[in-house]
Scaffold this active site. Structure first.
Site, PDB file in Angstrom:
ATOM      1  N   GLU A  26      64.441  -6.033  15.352  1.00 15.75           N
ATOM      2  CA  GLU A  26      63.630  -7.105  16.026  1.00 15.75           C
ATOM      3  C   GLU A  26      64.724  -8.313  16.490  1.00 15.75           C
ATOM      4  O   GLU A  26      64.224  -9.297  16.888  1.00 15.75           O
ATOM      5  CB  GLU A  26      62.531  -7.675  15.264  1.00 15.75           C
ATOM      6  CG  GLU A  26      61.432  -6.429  15.097  1.00 15.75           C
ATOM      7  CD  GLU A  26      60.432  -6.844  14.211  1.00 15.75           C
ATOM      8  OE1 GLU A  26      59.430  -7.304  14.725  1.00 15.75           O
ATOM      9  OE2 GLU A  26      60.572  -6.766  13.151  1.00 15.75           O
ATOM     10  N   SER A 206      57.515  -4.503  14.454  1.00 13.42           N
ATOM     11  CA  SER A 206      57.243  -4.294  16.041  1.00 13.42           C
ATOM     12  C   SER A 206      56.883  -2.820  16.373  1.00 13.42           C
ATOM     13  O   SER A 206      57.099  -2.310  17.361  1.00 13.42           O
ATOM     14  CB  SER A 206      58.392  -4.396  16.808  1.00 13.42           C
ATOM     15  OG  SER A 206      58.804  -5.865  16.963  1.00 13.42           O
ATOM     16  N   TYR A 279      56.294  -4.910  23.984  1.00 15.26           N
ATOM     17  CA  TYR A 279      57.418  -5.560  24.702  1.00 15.26           C
ATOM     18  C   TYR A 279      57.655  -5.033  26.022  1.00 15.26           C
ATOM     19  O   TYR A 279      58.443  -5.841  26.911  1.00 15.26           O
ATOM     20  CB  TYR A 279      58.712  -5.698  23.722  1.00 15.26           C
ATOM     21  CG  TYR A 279      58.414  -6.077  22.432  1.00 15.26           C
ATOM     22  CD1 TYR A 279      57.991  -7.525  22.322  1.00 15.26           C
ATOM     23  CD2 TYR A 279      58.452  -5.350  21.310  1.00 15.26           C
ATOM     24  CE1 TYR A 279      57.911  -8.086  21.066  1.00 15.26           C
ATOM     25  CE2 TYR A 279      58.366  -5.910  20.019  1.00 15.26           C
ATOM     26  CZ  TYR A 279      57.886  -7.038  19.934  1.00 15.26           C
ATOM     27  OH  TYR A 279      57.729  -7.726  18.723  1.00 15.26           O
ATOM     28  N   ARG A 319      50.607 -14.935  10.142  1.00 12.43           N
ATOM     29  CA  ARG A 319      49.922 -14.459  11.133  1.00 12.43           C
ATOM     30  C   ARG A 319      49.164 -13.329  10.286  1.00 12.43           C
ATOM     31  O   ARG A 319      49.794 -12.524   9.778  1.00 12.43           O
ATOM     32  CB  ARG A 319      50.432 -13.830  12.377  1.00 12.43           C
ATOM     33  CG  ARG A 319      49.243 -13.894  13.606  1.00 12.43           C
ATOM     34  CD  ARG A 319      50.073 -13.141  14.555  1.00 12.43           C
ATOM     35  NE  ARG A 319      50.053 -11.741  14.301  1.00 12.43           N
ATOM     36  CZ  ARG A 319      51.246 -10.855  14.713  1.00 12.43           C
ATOM     37  NH1 ARG A 319      52.339 -11.569  15.397  1.00 12.43           N
ATOM     38  NH2 ARG A 319      51.401  -9.860  14.216  1.00 12.43           N
ATOM     39  N   ASP A 321      46.724 -10.147  10.654  1.00 13.18           N
ATOM     40  CA  ASP A 321      46.199  -9.270  11.526  1.00 13.18           C
ATOM     41  C   ASP A 321      44.859  -8.226  10.745  1.00 13.18           C
ATOM     42  O   ASP A 321      45.268  -7.998   9.533  1.00 13.18           O
ATOM     43  CB  ASP A 321      47.061  -8.160  11.987  1.00 13.18           C
ATOM     44  CG  ASP A 321      48.364  -8.951  12.659  1.00 13.18           C
ATOM     45  OD1 ASP A 321      48.368 -10.120  12.763  1.00 13.18           O
ATOM     46  OD2 ASP A 321      49.285  -8.173  12.911  1.00 13.18           O
ATOM     47  N   GLU A 333      47.577  -6.307   8.160  1.00 12.48           N
ATOM     48  CA  GLU A 333      48.805  -6.615   7.548  1.00 12.48           C
ATOM     49  C   GLU A 333      49.014  -8.150   7.799  1.00 12.48           C
ATOM     50  O   GLU A 333      48.224  -8.917   8.417  1.00 12.48           O
ATOM     51  CB  GLU A 333      50.033  -5.771   8.287  1.00 12.48           C
ATOM     52  CG  GLU A 333      50.058  -6.311   9.562  1.00 12.48           C
ATOM     53  CD  GLU A 333      51.469  -5.916  10.368  1.00 12.48           C
ATOM     54  OE1 GLU A 333      52.212  -5.764   9.774  1.00 12.48           O
ATOM     55  OE2 GLU A 333      51.275  -5.883  11.654  1.00 12.48           O
ATOM     56  N   ASN A 335      52.027 -11.033   8.766  1.00 12.96           N
ATOM     57  CA  ASN A 335      53.586 -11.250   9.257  1.00 12.96           C
ATOM     58  C   ASN A 335      53.909 -12.732   8.668  1.00 12.96           C
ATOM     59  O   ASN A 335      53.343 -13.727   9.256  1.00 12.96           O
ATOM     60  CB  ASN A 335      53.620 -11.368  10.716  1.00 12.96           C
ATOM     61  CG  ASN A 335      53.345 -10.053  11.065  1.00 12.96           C
ATOM     62  OD1 ASN A 335      54.482  -9.163  11.076  1.00 12.96           O
ATOM     63  ND2 ASN A 335      52.335  -9.448  11.538  1.00 12.96           N
ATOM     64  N   GLY A 339      55.660 -13.476  15.801  1.00 13.25           N
ATOM     65  CA  GLY A 339      56.136 -13.790  16.949  1.00 13.25           C
ATOM     66  C   GLY A 339      56.000 -15.147  17.204  1.00 13.25           C
ATOM     67  O   GLY A 339      55.019 -15.637  17.114  1.00 13.25           O
TER      68      GLY A 339
HETATM   69  N1  LIG Z   1      44.896   1.855   9.957  1.00 12.11           N
HETATM   70  C1  LIG Z   1      44.921   1.512  11.227  1.00 12.11           C
HETATM   71  N2  LIG Z   1      44.001   1.908  12.187  1.00 12.11           N
HETATM   72  C2  LIG Z   1      44.012   1.618  13.367  1.00 12.11           C
HETATM   73  N3  LIG Z   1      45.114   1.112  14.127  1.00 12.11           N
HETATM   74  C3  LIG Z   1      46.091   0.948  13.331  1.00 12.11           C
HETATM   75  C4  LIG Z   1      46.314   1.250  12.112  1.00 12.11           C
HETATM   76  N4  LIG Z   1      47.312   0.989  11.460  1.00 12.11           N
HETATM   77  C5  LIG Z   1      48.219   0.557  12.642  1.00 12.11           C
HETATM   78  N5  LIG Z   1      47.315   0.667  13.703  1.00 12.11           N
HETATM   79  C6  LIG Z   1      47.782   0.398  15.114  1.00 12.11           C
HETATM   80  O1  LIG Z   1      49.345   0.460  15.261  1.00 12.11           O
HETATM   81  C7  LIG Z   1      49.709  -0.881  15.328  1.00 12.11           C
HETATM   82  C8  LIG Z   1      50.859  -1.264  14.614  1.00 12.11           C
HETATM   83  O2  LIG Z   1      50.958  -0.879  13.428  1.00 12.11           O
HETATM   84  P1  LIG Z   1      51.151  -2.503  12.087  1.00 12.11           P
HETATM   85  O3  LIG Z   1      50.638  -3.587  12.645  1.00 12.11           O
HETATM   86  O4  LIG Z   1      50.795  -1.614  11.139  1.00 12.11           O
HETATM   87  O5  LIG Z   1      52.767  -2.311  11.983  1.00 12.11           O
HETATM   88  P2  LIG Z   1      53.691  -3.198  12.959  1.00 12.11           P
HETATM   89  O6  LIG Z   1      52.825  -3.832  13.911  1.00 12.11           O
HETATM   90  O7  LIG Z   1      54.988  -2.594  13.115  1.00 12.11           O
HETATM   91  O8  LIG Z   1      54.055  -4.090  11.871  1.00 12.11           O
HETATM   92  P3  LIG Z   1      54.576  -5.695  12.024  1.00 12.11           P
HETATM   93  O9  LIG Z   1      53.525  -6.233  12.794  1.00 12.11           O
HETATM   94  O10 LIG Z   1      55.116  -6.004  10.859  1.00 12.11           O
HETATM   95  O11 LIG Z   1      55.431  -5.695  13.053  1.00 12.11           O
HETATM   96  C9  LIG Z   1      48.670  -2.007  15.228  1.00 12.11           C
HETATM   97  O12 LIG Z   1      48.653  -3.192  15.815  1.00 12.11           O
HETATM   98  C10 LIG Z   1      47.296  -0.963  15.437  1.00 12.11           C
HETATM   99  O13 LIG Z   1      47.141  -1.218  16.965  1.00 12.11           O
HETATM  100 MG   LIG Z   2      51.362  -5.256  13.264  1.00 14.01          MG
END
Ligand SMILES: Nc1ncnc2c1ncn2[C@@H]1O[C@H](COP(=O)(O)OP(=O)(O)OP(=O)(O)O)[C@@H](O)[C@H]1O
Ligand SMILES: [Mg+2]
Length: 375
Positions: A26, A206, A279, A319, A321, A333, A335, A339
């Site tokens: 990132e 991301s 992005y 943040r 989520d 999750e 953060n 961002g």
């Molecule tokens: N259990 C779930 N059910 C439905 N959608 C999911 C699930 N896990 C992830 N997603 C989808 O995938 C996206 C990315 O997953 P997640 O938020 O877990 O990881 P990330 O965004 O890479 O982590 P970070 O926010 O730390 O960068 C989520 O925003 C959501 O759209």
């Molecule tokens: Mg996420």
């Protein structure tokens, strides 16, 4: 909002080391956040020392020039290695930074009051740089070592939240070595979650390495993609619902944790909020803030977000989520360094709640300078 700016000793300027870039995937996002912060920080009160970390991990002194680090479609911003090396204080009794110039000559940069690490992902949001600041005795914006580290790790986040009674999606965590030793056992465990599942690295960001798996034949490839980012992968039951997010700030002077109005990620063209949607493809998703919830739902979400922040022992900002199924909230999750460009969800949510971007930066700095409640 009341309280913003209150802590400012009139007339005294605060010197902030803004730390950005970094070794994680990132890097570019962090640079674009830095551009936002450098452009907006209240120059009547703050002096900035811009410390850019290259992708190789070199601490360099960068020009105080937002235009160098802005994201544009043609080129992603990066921290160039200009040959300088910033040296952190050499004892916890000092706040003096020095820089080795490209010519090898060491120069004093003067004292700084705190560090503002606007880094995402490993080596920035995961407690490692927070540990460095602890060692050299420099106050810093955001969560401490443990909360940063737990918040970065989706497995341990869920373990802690579950223990605190916060609803999270059912999941299985596994390494490649565990899978190789007994694939049938792990596939059975994953199948127990039901299709579809999300497969993701425990510590990334991301959406790098995240896949939606709709048939079990695709599971091994999705796991391999996640393990390319981290040795631990999570297989998680998919939650069907809206994706809502709240900004969270520590309370002032030991007061209660503050939660913003929620925003929502509304998917337009892609299946989930993947890297492209975040992005690259501007039409794929819309960030709506504030989003509409019934008053009772809003209260429940805000209470939940504060509980997530508090149970993980966060400080400063985060943040949170959350998925909303229409009846239930399930936490996805946290953060701990979300961002933070002016168009990112965290500042947008606070803007909607009465704190403008510039004041939010001021607020984060003031929170970091408050005496620690545990001394
Ligand atoms: N259990 C779930 N059910 C439905 N959608 C999911 C699930 N896990 C992830 N997603 C989808 O995938 C996206 C990315 O997953 P997640 O938020 O877990 O990881 P990330 O965004 O890479 O982590 P970070 O926010 O730390 O960068 C989520 O925003 C959501 O759209
Ligand atoms: Mg996420």
């Amino acid at each position: 909002m009341n309280g913003v700016g209150e802590n400012a000793p009139a007339g005294s300027r605060v010197r902030v080391a803004v730390v950005f870039g970094g070794r994680s995937s990132e890097h570019e996002i962090s640079c674009s956040t830095a551009a936002g912060v450098l452009a907006a920080i209240d120059r009547s009160r703050f002096d900035v020392v811009p410390v850019g970390i290259t992708k190789e991990g070199a601490f360099t002194l960068q020009p105080d020039d937002a235009s160098r680090f802005r994201m544009d479609a043609a080129a992603m911003p990066v921290v160039p290695d200009n040959g300088t090396r910033v040296l952190w204080p050499d004892s916890a009794a000092s706040r003096t930074l020095r820089v080795v110039g490209a010519d090898g000559v060491v120069r004093e940069l003067g004292e700084v009051d705190l560090a503002f690490p606007i880094l995402h992902g490993p080596w920035g949001e995961d407690g490692t740089i927070q540990g460095l600041f602890e060692l050299v005795g420099l106050p810093y914006v955001g969560s401490g070592v443990l909360a940063s580290s737990v918040g970065m790790d989706k497995h341990f986040t869920k373990v802690v939240l579950q223990a605190a009674g916060v609803p999270v999606a059912p999941w299985v965590t596994l390494t490649a070595a565990q899978w190789d030793a007994d694939p049938a056992r792990w596939e059975a465990a994953a199948r127990g979650l039901g299709l579809p599942v999300f497969v993701k690295p425990a510590r990334a960001g991301s959406s790098v390495g995240v896949s939606k798996v709709k048939d079990w034949a695709s599971l091994p490839a999705a796991l391999a993609k996640a393990w390319a980012e981290d040795e631990k992968a999570l297989v998680e039951a998919a939650v069907v619902g809206r994706e809502v997010e709240c900004g969270v700030l520590s309370g002032r002077a030991g007061g209660p944790t503050r939660v913003s109005l929620p925003g929502e990620i509304v998917m337009r063209t892609r299946e989930f909020y993947d890297y492209e949607a975040k992005y690259l493809d501007g039409d794929a998703a819309e960030l709506v803030c504030p989003t509409v919830l019934e008053p009772g739902e809003l209260r429940e979400l805000q209470r939940l977000a504060a509980r997530v922040f508090d149970s993980l022992g966060c400080r400063g900002l985060a943040r949170v989520d959350v998925f909303f199924t229409g009846t239930d909230f399930v936490v996805n999750e946290i953060n701990t360094m979300p961002g933070f460009t002016p168009i990112s969800m965290f500042p947008k949510c606070w803007e909607a709640s009465g704190i403008a971007y510039r004041d939010l930066i001021t607020e984060l700095i003031e929170l970091a300078l408050e005496p620690s409640p545990v001394g």
